[in-house]
Structures are given as structure tokens and as C-alpha cells.
Design an enzyme around this catalytic site. Sequence first.
Site, PDB file in Angstrom:
ATOM      1  N   ASP A 144       0.844  -1.612  -0.234  1.00 56.16           N
ATOM      2  CA  ASP A 144      -0.236  -0.070   0.000  1.00 56.16           C
ATOM      3  C   ASP A 144       0.926   0.811  -0.031  1.00 56.16           C
ATOM      4  O   ASP A 144       2.204   1.388   0.518  1.00 56.16           O
ATOM      5  CB  ASP A 144      -0.670  -0.465   0.922  1.00 56.16           C
ATOM      6  CG  ASP A 144      -2.543  -0.985   1.894  1.00 56.16           C
ATOM      7  OD1 ASP A 144      -2.160  -2.107   0.675  1.00 56.16           O
ATOM      8  OD2 ASP A 144      -2.739  -0.827   1.952  1.00 56.16           O
ATOM      9  N   HIS A 220       4.749  -7.109  -0.818  1.00 53.17           N
ATOM     10  CA  HIS A 220       5.076  -8.372  -1.622  1.00 53.17           C
ATOM     11  C   HIS A 220       6.138  -8.585  -2.482  1.00 53.17           C
ATOM     12  O   HIS A 220       6.387  -7.546  -2.881  1.00 53.17           O
ATOM     13  CB  HIS A 220       4.213  -8.927  -1.048  1.00 53.17           C
ATOM     14  CG  HIS A 220       2.944  -9.003  -0.601  1.00 53.17           C
ATOM     15  ND1 HIS A 220       1.984 -10.325   0.212  1.00 53.17           N
ATOM     16  CD2 HIS A 220       2.117  -8.149   0.527  1.00 53.17           C
ATOM     17  CE1 HIS A 220       1.019  -9.912   1.293  1.00 53.17           C
ATOM     18  NE2 HIS A 220       1.347  -8.569   1.638  1.00 53.17           N
ATOM     19  N   SER A 331       8.384   3.468   5.809  1.00 51.61           N
ATOM     20  CA  SER A 331       8.771   4.047   4.838  1.00 51.61           C
ATOM     21  C   SER A 331       8.413   4.134   3.142  1.00 51.61           C
ATOM     22  O   SER A 331       7.572   4.074   2.634  1.00 51.61           O
ATOM     23  CB  SER A 331      10.302   2.999   4.290  1.00 51.61           C
ATOM     24  OG  SER A 331      11.181   3.493   4.595  1.00 51.61           O
TER      25      SER A 331
END
Length: 362
Positions: A144, A220, A331
Site C-alpha cells: 500500500d 510482497h 517507509s
Amino acid sequence: TDRKKLHTAPVGQVFRLRPFHVLVATGGGYAGYRKYEDYKLEQLEKRGIEVPVKLASEWEVALYKSVPTRLLSRAWGRLNQVELPTWLRKPVYSLYIWTFGVNMKEAAVEDLHHYRNLSEFFRRKLKPQVRPVCGVHSVISPSDGKILNFGQVKNCEVEQVKGVTYSLESFLGPRVSTEELHFSQAPPGNSFQQQLVTKEGNELYHCVIYLAPGDYHCFHSPTDWTVSHRRHFPGSLMSVNPGVARWIKELFCHNERVVLTGDWKHGFFSLTAVGATNVGSIRIYFDQDLHTNSPSYSKGSYNDFSFISNNNKEGIPMRKGEHLGEFNLGSTIVLIFEAPKDFKFNLKAGQKIRFGEGLGSL
């Protein structure tokens, strides 16, 4: 006469200022000032007003670096591990949810009392159905976040935000040996960028995704690829929010980062997890030897680890959408990869994106 004597130090000794304290106070104050400036810039952007690029000078960067962000981040990491009393969990997590706009309806466990400490809350898992992996696009978003920049890499420079660049070679470090990446050796006279492009007709592309504190903290695999090598750069832990990225040139080269390199069906592929303030750790699930944010490090150093061995000739195969790692707070993820010239991004700069959504395809 029986009273004890009170020994006092001279006034000059009591109020003596040490250089370290001066640096911390000055740097902290300046960092606060920069946060206020970033807020003003965000408000202008929301109103559709284009903000001119104003880069920090060397002394401003040095002053910002004087803030002990690594020490503060380690302290924050330890604080996150402290188990909260059951009665305190809901108020603490609710405040965080309200501050950063966290959507707990997507969490696999919505009950706030389930999370024993802040670390568990940050690393909360999602319900499987809320992040379907796009099957149409060959490269998906690994996390995200917010798209800061994307496009072709030109002249060995990569944009961290519009108009502010960093050196491709400084960011990735020296070329990994071709034996590890199964690539043909590029002519030695070629530029660093040309050496990464292994197939004729391909171009080098990049995409920068910023994870805010309220975003899902895991990342991911963005495509089907094989990870052959890991390079860890210890470094600063400055903020990487868009305002600071617009202000400090080569911010991502200053900060601690973990570079994973390998190959996909079109050639070279890399994913870099960039550390930031209060990111106590960067974790790669299949790499147990990785330890980030150590108390001391040598400036400009890095350490390499190869996943190619006598027992494993191929490296670590990753499937698109497979769990890869996590941040402690939030981050930036940087993708740099080669692909044919007809590769197209399906993005807009500044847009919000979620893990599993398509970034681009052929």
C-alpha cells in the site's frame, strides 16, 4: 551546627552546554521547522498549486543528520515491543487509527485487544479477500502507499520525486557479479545503467512507492522473479515523506536500505526497501542473517549476501503477491527493472495505490 553541608557546583558547570546537546537541540528544532514547512507544501498541493523545487544545502543536510534518528528509531523499536495492559490497548490503538486513518475493517483481526504491543499492531495481517492480486498486469504494487514517481531511468539518474534525482549507481552500489545473476557480461565501457540492461531492445524502468504510517506495513513480491543477491547499506534514518524527498537530493542514498536483486522473464529486476525515521527494522522473511539499524556502522559501507550456493543454484524464487518482508512503521519501496520498450505504467504521480493493484504491463 549538626546540619549537613550542601555542596553545590559552580554555576558555570551546572549550565555547561556540551557540543552533542547543542547539536541535538539545534537539529531537533530544525527538523520540527521542516515538518511545518512540509505541512504547508502539502496544503498548497491539495489546492492544486505547483510547488517549486528548493533543495537543501550541504549544511542543512548535515544539520538534519545531527539528529540522532538511529538512536531514536532503536528506542522506538524497543518501545513497540513493550506489552500493553489489556485496558490500555484500545485507547492507544484507537488514537493511532484516528491520527493516521487506519482502516481496521481490512485487518484479519479487528479486535484491538488482540494486539499485545504496538509492533504486533503495525504488522497486522489483512483479510485475504481485501487485496486481490491483479492477474492482468505483469508488475503489481508490492505494498500500500502513494506513487511518488515512475518512468524510464535516464542518464543514470532516478527521480525520487518530480525534479529531484539520485544516482543509480550510488543507490544500488557496484554491479553484482554476473555469475550470481545468470546474465551475460556487458561491455566494460558501458555506463552503469547500460550494464543493468541485459537484453537488446530493453529499457530500464523505476517506480517509487511511499508507505505512510497508517498504511499496511508488509510488502510482497511485485512479480514472478528469482532473488539472487542482497545488499545492505547501513546509513541515516531521515524521514522519507514526500516533503523531505523533495527537499534533500539523493535522500534514498543517504538512508539505510536493503537492495534485493535478481532476474525476471525480461532480465534484471530489483526491489529496495528504504529505511526511515522510527523504522526500527527492515525484515526480509527468507533472510535470517539480515540485521538493520545496528548501533554502529562505517559511513559508506555495505555488506553483500548471495542466495546462490552449492545447494541452491537458482536463488530464491518468488511468486507475484507472495509475502516478502515488512517495515516496523512505514517507509519507501523502490523498484528498478528492465523491460521491453513497450512496457507501460498504468499510474499517475501522487495517486494512492494498494498492494495487489497493477503498476504496469506490456
